[in-house]
Structure formats: C-alpha cells, structure tokens
Motif scaffolding. Structure first.
Motif, PDB file in Angstrom:
ATOM      1  N   GLU A   1       1.178   7.864  -5.992  1.00 14.59           N
ATOM      2  CA  GLU A   1       0.175   8.935  -5.915  1.00 14.59           C
ATOM      3  C   GLU A   1       0.793  10.245  -5.439  1.00 14.59           C
ATOM      4  N   ARG A   2       1.679  10.169  -4.431  1.00 14.87           N
ATOM      5  CA  ARG A   2       2.295  11.385  -3.907  1.00 14.87           C
ATOM      6  C   ARG A   2       3.279  11.989  -4.902  1.00 14.87           C
TER       7      ARG A   2
ATOM      8  N   SER B   1       0.986   4.500  -2.516  1.00 13.06           N
ATOM      9  CA  SER B   1       0.990   5.864  -1.995  1.00 13.06           C
ATOM     10  C   SER B   1       2.153   6.678  -2.566  1.00 13.06           C
TER      11      SER B   1
ATOM     12  N   GLU C   1       0.822  -1.200   0.000  1.00 15.53           N
ATOM     13  CA  GLU C   1       0.000   0.000   0.000  1.00 15.53           C
ATOM     14  C   GLU C   1       0.859   1.254   0.000  1.00 15.53           C
TER      15      GLU C   1
END
Length: 359
Positions: free
Chosen positions: A276-277, A273, A269
């Motif tokens: 996405e960041r 992330s 996960e």
C-alpha cells in the motif's frame, strides 16, 4: 481496435514468428505471457490473482567460484569437488517440475547471491563479468542453457545483472556501464522476450559503484530501456531494494515493475502495508509490484507473507537458504544446491503455488 487488443496481437505474432517463443509483457498492473494475463480468470482464497507472477529466487543457477582459495567450500559430497556445469544441468533438469507446480518465474543473477544465505564478506569470485565488464563465455553458455529451457517451458526470468559484494570485481563505473550494455545487447541478440531485467539486487545495500546506488541506479534502468527499445526489443527493467524498503521516486518513475523484498518484515500485515505504501510513493504510475525475495515461510498457516502479498495484489517470491545444521535438501541459494523440490519447506511453497494456479 483497442491498444490492449493490439498489444495482445503483437505479442502473439512475435510468439509465432519466433517458433513458439515466450513473450512477457505488462498491461496496467498485470503480467501477460504470450498476450494472455497470467493465471487468467483465477481467484485464490477469495482474492483475484489474474496478472500475478509467483516466483522463486534461484540466483545460483550459473554459479562458479574463480577464487581457488574458496572454491573448495562448494564441493559436492559425492565427488568432493565443485562443478559449475553440473550445477546448471541439475538446475535445468528441475525446471519442468517447478513449472508443473505452477511456478511462472524465477530470479537468476549474473553475480549470484550469497551462497551462505547471508554474509558480510564475500571472498569468493562469482561474476559473469571480468574487471572490464566483458561477459565471460562459460557463464554465458550456462545462462543460455537456462534461458532456453525457460523459454521452452513458458516461464519468465527476472535476470539480475549485479550483486553487492561482487560488483567490486568490476574496476570502475565505465566497466559497470559496459557490462550493462554487453548483457543487454546479448539478450537482444538472442531474441529473448521472456526476460525481465533487475539491474541489481538491493541497490541500497553496500555497493561500491555510485551508479549502482539508489541515487543513480535509475540511470542504468533508463539506459537498458532506451538501448533495447532502439533495437526494437524493449526490455522491461527495474531494480530491487533491501528488506522492508520502498523504491525511491527516481526509480519509481523509471521502472516498468517494482521489486520489493520482505526480509526483516516480521508480520503479514506489514507486507500488506509495504504494498500500500509503495503505491503512495511519488512517481508511482500503476506498475505491477513483485516481491522477488522473502525469507518468511509459515506456508501451513492461513496468514503468511505469501498470502498477504497476494491479498494486496502483489506477486510473491520465495527465498530459501540452508540454515544452521540443516541438510543438503534445504535451500535454493546455498551452494551446492539441491534444485529439486526436496524439503518440507520447498514443498510447502510449491503446494501454495500449485493451489493458486490450479495445478
């Protein structure tokens, strides 16, 4: 005719003009090889994978050790000595099998990587550059052998110029700049179109020269892009960051693609992330995101770093080294290297690559 169609036709014309040469390009977030998106039209485990670049860290393909005090560490069991030419021959012999399993790219570095997997000190001397930044002929010859075979097989090569722990072999910043120019000019002269440039591996980890650190490495990215574009052979260029770290704004603006590392990132996960960041960092303008180093495996589980990156629309790269008490078959970074698909860990990675690509 649309710009995308024009780019595709240009790539195909270049390929034909160079005798079937492999051309790597980028359109939006997608990688293209010879004008066609990689993994064209494919989905894998419910995710679209078109445009991704599955890759593996194979940085020791041209490894040598010019320090006689440490060179004996890398002796092969059958001969009792280290042989750089043999290492490259065995690398090239394994490449077709990687490609047949669906591998589209690998990372190679002119200053290698730690032959211990991870190491604080690096007394060995593995550098394709002398202290002035001139290219060493023996390294270049081995490099050409690998790049020629990758070209023939239709594979892209992420070519790293510098590695921390070895960059201090160059005496000053002028030597670093000269080495950058010399390598870029050599790639241009060879006419290669399948090379993606990685200025340095993990720019935010222990570099001696300021121009290789996060605050200034974009200067070298821009330099390679400008120099190659002026020669009519624009090279797609970037740099990478340490495990779990995101590109800074200046690199984000300059880089053609973004290189992340998953080392130290403990859960799938968190990989999602990271992707996405990264897309939220100032200066991001839709470049493809590529993990080209991650030492997490769990390939037999439904969720792992490979699947998590893919689900987030990022390419994933395998980093494997020989761990304590493991045998010769393990690891692609530990020297001497068994370049074949010789261990269960390697086979696990290549099974997923083959499944993704439909091999």
């Amino acid at each position: 005719m649309t710009p995308a169609r024009m780019a595709m036709l240009l790539a195909l014309l270049l390929s034909e003009a160079q005798g079937g040469q492999t051309v790597i390009s980028i359109r939006g977030e997608d990688f293209l090889i010879n004008g066609k998106p990689t993994l064209e039209g494919r989905t894998w485990r419910g995710h679209e994978v078109e445009g991704l670049l599955p890759n593996s860290r194979m940085v020791q393909g041209i490894f040598d050790d010019l320090n006689p005090e440490t060179a004996k560490r890398w002796a092969s069991a059958d001969t009792g000595k280290w042989d750089a030419e043999r290492n490259t021959r065995e690398f090239v012999a394994a490449m077709k099998d990687w490609r047949d399993h669906g591998l589209l790219a690998f990372t190679l570095n002119l200053q290698g990587g730690s032959p211990m997997g991870y190491s604080k000190d690096q007394p060995w001397n593995n550098s394709a550059f002398d202290e002035r930044g001139d290219l060493r002929e023996a390294y270049v010859a081995r490099l050409k052998t690998i790049l020629d075979e990758a070209d023939r097989l239709g594979m892209a090569v992420i070519l790293g110029y510098f590695y921390f722990g070895q960059d201090e072999r160059l005496k000053d910043e002028a030597a670093v700049i000269h080495a950058t120019d010399a390598t870029t000019d050599w790639i241009i002269k060879q006419g290669y179109r399948h090379v993606l440039v990685e200025i340095n591996n993990e720019c935010d980890v222990r570099y001696d020269h300021a121009i290789l650190k996060p605050e200034r490495v974009h200067e070298l990215i821009d330099r390679v892009k400008r120099r190659s574009a002026d020669a009519g052979v624009p090279l797609l260029t970037s740099t990478s960051y340490g495990g779990g770290h995101l590109p800074g704004p200046e690199v984000m603006k300059a880089a053609d693609f973004l290189l992340l590392h998953g080392n130290g990132v403990k859960e799938p996960e968190a990989i999602r992330s990271m992707v996405e960041r990264t897309r939220e960092v100032k200066g991001y303008h839709g470049q493809p995101i590529v993990f080209n180093e991650d030492d997490h495996f769990d390939f037999g589980r439904p969720e792992n770093h490979f699947t998590a990156a893919t689900a987030a629309g990022a390419s994933w790269g395998y980093f494997d080294f020989r761990m304590k008490d493991e045998g010769f078959a393990e690891g692609y970074q530990s020297v001497p290297v068994d370049w074949s698909i010789s261990s269960e860990r390697k086979r696990g990675f290549f099974r997923l690559v083959a499944e993704m690509s439909g091999k």
